[in-house]
Design an enzyme around this catalytic site. Structure first.
Site, PDB file in Angstrom:
ATOM      1  N   ASN A  10       3.949  52.229  -6.227  1.00 41.40           N
ATOM      2  CA  ASN A  10       3.195  51.510  -7.026  1.00 41.40           C
ATOM      3  C   ASN A  10       1.964  52.426  -7.329  1.00 41.40           C
ATOM      4  O   ASN A  10       1.018  52.664  -6.595  1.00 41.40           O
ATOM      5  CB  ASN A  10       2.658  50.144  -6.209  1.00 41.40           C
ATOM      6  CG  ASN A  10       1.829  49.352  -7.157  1.00 41.40           C
ATOM      7  OD1 ASN A  10       1.456  49.810  -8.323  1.00 41.40           O
ATOM      8  ND2 ASN A  10       1.181  48.369  -6.536  1.00 41.40           N
ATOM      9  N   LYS A  12      -0.065  51.965  -9.398  1.00 42.00           N
ATOM     10  CA  LYS A  12      -1.458  51.334  -9.747  1.00 42.00           C
ATOM     11  C   LYS A  12      -2.033  51.935 -11.457  1.00 42.00           C
ATOM     12  O   LYS A  12      -1.418  52.367 -11.898  1.00 42.00           O
ATOM     13  CB  LYS A  12      -2.316  51.034  -8.589  1.00 42.00           C
ATOM     14  CG  LYS A  12      -1.802  50.429  -7.463  1.00 42.00           C
ATOM     15  CD  LYS A  12      -2.599  50.255  -6.264  1.00 42.00           C
ATOM     16  CE  LYS A  12      -1.899  49.709  -5.315  1.00 42.00           C
ATOM     17  NZ  LYS A  12      -2.637  48.927  -4.294  1.00 42.00           N
ATOM     18  N   HIS A  98       1.806  41.074  -7.398  1.00 37.74           N
ATOM     19  CA  HIS A  98       0.802  41.901  -6.565  1.00 37.74           C
ATOM     20  C   HIS A  98      -0.467  41.121  -6.193  1.00 37.74           C
ATOM     21  O   HIS A  98      -1.037  40.709  -7.007  1.00 37.74           O
ATOM     22  CB  HIS A  98       0.681  43.219  -7.133  1.00 37.74           C
ATOM     23  CG  HIS A  98      -0.012  44.312  -6.202  1.00 37.74           C
ATOM     24  ND1 HIS A  98      -1.215  44.420  -5.919  1.00 37.74           N
ATOM     25  CD2 HIS A  98       0.754  45.039  -5.661  1.00 37.74           C
ATOM     26  CE1 HIS A  98      -1.497  45.156  -4.987  1.00 37.74           C
ATOM     27  NE2 HIS A  98      -0.341  45.641  -4.593  1.00 37.74           N
ATOM     28  N   GLU A 100      -3.388  42.443  -6.098  1.00 40.26           N
ATOM     29  CA  GLU A 100      -4.321  42.727  -7.278  1.00 40.26           C
ATOM     30  C   GLU A 100      -4.157  41.887  -8.494  1.00 40.26           C
ATOM     31  O   GLU A 100      -5.170  41.598  -8.871  1.00 40.26           O
ATOM     32  CB  GLU A 100      -4.507  44.373  -7.383  1.00 40.26           C
ATOM     33  CG  GLU A 100      -4.943  44.828  -6.112  1.00 40.26           C
ATOM     34  CD  GLU A 100      -4.160  46.294  -6.001  1.00 40.26           C
ATOM     35  OE1 GLU A 100      -3.658  46.977  -6.826  1.00 40.26           O
ATOM     36  OE2 GLU A 100      -4.309  47.084  -4.706  1.00 40.26           O
ATOM     37  N   GLU A 168       2.988  42.245   1.672  1.00 36.56           N
ATOM     38  CA  GLU A 168       1.787  43.050   1.516  1.00 36.56           C
ATOM     39  C   GLU A 168       0.650  42.322   2.201  1.00 36.56           C
ATOM     40  O   GLU A 168      -0.099  41.799   1.503  1.00 36.56           O
ATOM     41  CB  GLU A 168       1.469  43.645   0.472  1.00 36.56           C
ATOM     42  CG  GLU A 168       2.643  44.527  -0.255  1.00 36.56           C
ATOM     43  CD  GLU A 168       2.179  45.351  -1.390  1.00 36.56           C
ATOM     44  OE1 GLU A 168       2.467  46.605  -1.440  1.00 36.56           O
ATOM     45  OE2 GLU A 168       1.613  44.914  -2.365  1.00 36.56           O
ATOM     46  N   GLY A 174      -4.560  49.490   0.737  1.00 38.92           N
ATOM     47  CA  GLY A 174      -5.521  50.532   0.120  1.00 38.92           C
ATOM     48  C   GLY A 174      -6.677  50.703   1.111  1.00 38.92           C
ATOM     49  O   GLY A 174      -7.841  51.339   1.182  1.00 38.92           O
ATOM     50  N   SER A 213      -1.040  50.521   3.189  1.00 37.65           N
ATOM     51  CA  SER A 213      -1.342  51.996   3.793  1.00 37.65           C
ATOM     52  C   SER A 213      -0.104  52.607   4.664  1.00 37.65           C
ATOM     53  O   SER A 213      -0.146  52.816   5.701  1.00 37.65           O
ATOM     54  CB  SER A 213      -2.394  51.498   4.761  1.00 37.65           C
ATOM     55  OG  SER A 213      -3.647  51.022   4.216  1.00 37.65           O
TER      56      SER A 213
HETATM   57  P1  PGA Z   1      -1.376  51.021  -0.418  1.00 39.49           P
HETATM   58  O1  PGA Z   1      -0.886  50.059  -1.658  1.00 39.49           O
HETATM   59  O2  PGA Z   1      -0.119  51.826   0.028  1.00 39.49           O
HETATM   60  O3  PGA Z   1      -2.385  52.122  -1.209  1.00 39.49           O
HETATM   61  O4  PGA Z   1      -2.100  50.232   0.696  1.00 39.49           O
HETATM   62  C1  PGA Z   1      -0.108  49.423  -1.353  1.00 39.49           C
HETATM   63  C2  PGA Z   1       0.142  48.371  -2.396  1.00 39.49           C
HETATM   64  O5  PGA Z   1      -0.826  47.669  -2.966  1.00 39.49           O
HETATM   65  O6  PGA Z   1       1.534  47.910  -3.086  1.00 39.49           O
END
Ligand code: PGA
Length: 250
Positions: A10, A12, A98, A100, A168, A174, A213
């Site tokens: 992803n 983003k 997601h 976000e 997640e 993140g 992460s």
């Molecule tokens: P990350 O994000 O690996 O940077 O923690 C995962 C995601 O939001 O899909």
């Protein structure tokens, strides 16, 4: 039940033209050398990069997906992109719900479900994301929150071919904090049990990805868990060697 792991990147809101092309080309080169990959690989770039990423991965077996799509096929929805447009570009998947999107755009389960149904109707496979916040985990609501999100967001007609779930934990996205393999497995098993109540035996075949992460250093032990069938990877999906390292730990 053998479920083929899905390693999904992803990206983003990251990358300009040159970055997207370099990342996709780097992965495609490695993938082409791989005789029989033990995993399916997917990259989900921001919309403006999709076209050139599709070009760059051609012939490698790497699939391309979107990060969101609308419920409608077309119409007066300024700034939105329809699942038909993603399919037309060569996308095979779309990430929906997601955290976000849920936070930045106030997306609720019912909307995620409607988007997923529209995407499947357009011929895409959907990756439906769920996960608890830190506050919810601390209040002991982890299982209830994930159960509610799965029940509310799962598209009607979901099966193992058209739907993937991504667990997640919001506190792990993140942040560098990762759920332990045991913490993740506990939720994945609960999600699978919830799916079994909704779609019966199909739940055993449906892939449930872990995201938050994930890195080359922790991917192996996470994916060794019985109900973890791959990863949805953000930060570490932006570097060829990291993303490839994760894929190779399947
Ligand atoms: P990350 O994000 O690996 O940077 O923690 C995962 C995601 O939001 O899909």
């Amino acid at each position: 039940m053998a479920r083929r792991p899905l390693i999904a990147g992803n990206w983003k809101m990251n990358g300009l033209k040159k970055d997207g092309r370099a990342l996709a080309a780097g992965l495609a080169k490695l993938m082409k050398k791989e005789k029989k990959p033990a995993f399916e690989m997917l990259v989900c770039p921001p919309y403006p990069l999709i076209d050139r990423v599709v070009e760059a991965v051609k012939g490698s077996g790497i699939k391309v997906g979107g990060q969101d799509s609308h419920t409608a096929v077309s119409g007066a929805h300024t700034g939105d992109v329809s699942p038909a447009m993603l399919a037309d570009l060569g996308c095979k998947y779309v990430i929906l719900g997601h955290s976000e999107r849920r936070t930045d755009h106030g997306e609720k389960d019912a909307l995620v479900k409607a988007k997923a149904e529209a995407a499947i109707a357009a011929g895409l496979k959907v990756i439906v994301c769920v996960g608890e916040t830190l506050a919810q985990r601390e209040k002991g609501q982890t299982i209830a929150v994930n159960r509610r999100q799965v029940r509310g967001s799962l598209p009607d007609g979901a099966d193992a071919k058209n739907t993937v779930i991504a667990y997640e934990p919001v506190w792990a996205i993140g942040t560098g904090l990762t759920a332990t393999p045991e913490q993740a497995q506990e939720v994945h098993a609960e999600i699978r049990a919830t799916l079994a109540g909704l779609i019966g035996g199909e739940a055993d075949k449906m892939r449930i990805l872990y995201g938050g992460s994930m890195k080359p250093g922790n991917a192996g032990e996470l994916m060794a868990q019985p109900d973890i069938d791959g990863g949805l990877i953000g930060g570490a999906a932006l570097k060829v060697e990291d993303f490839w390292g994760i894929a190779k730990s399947c």
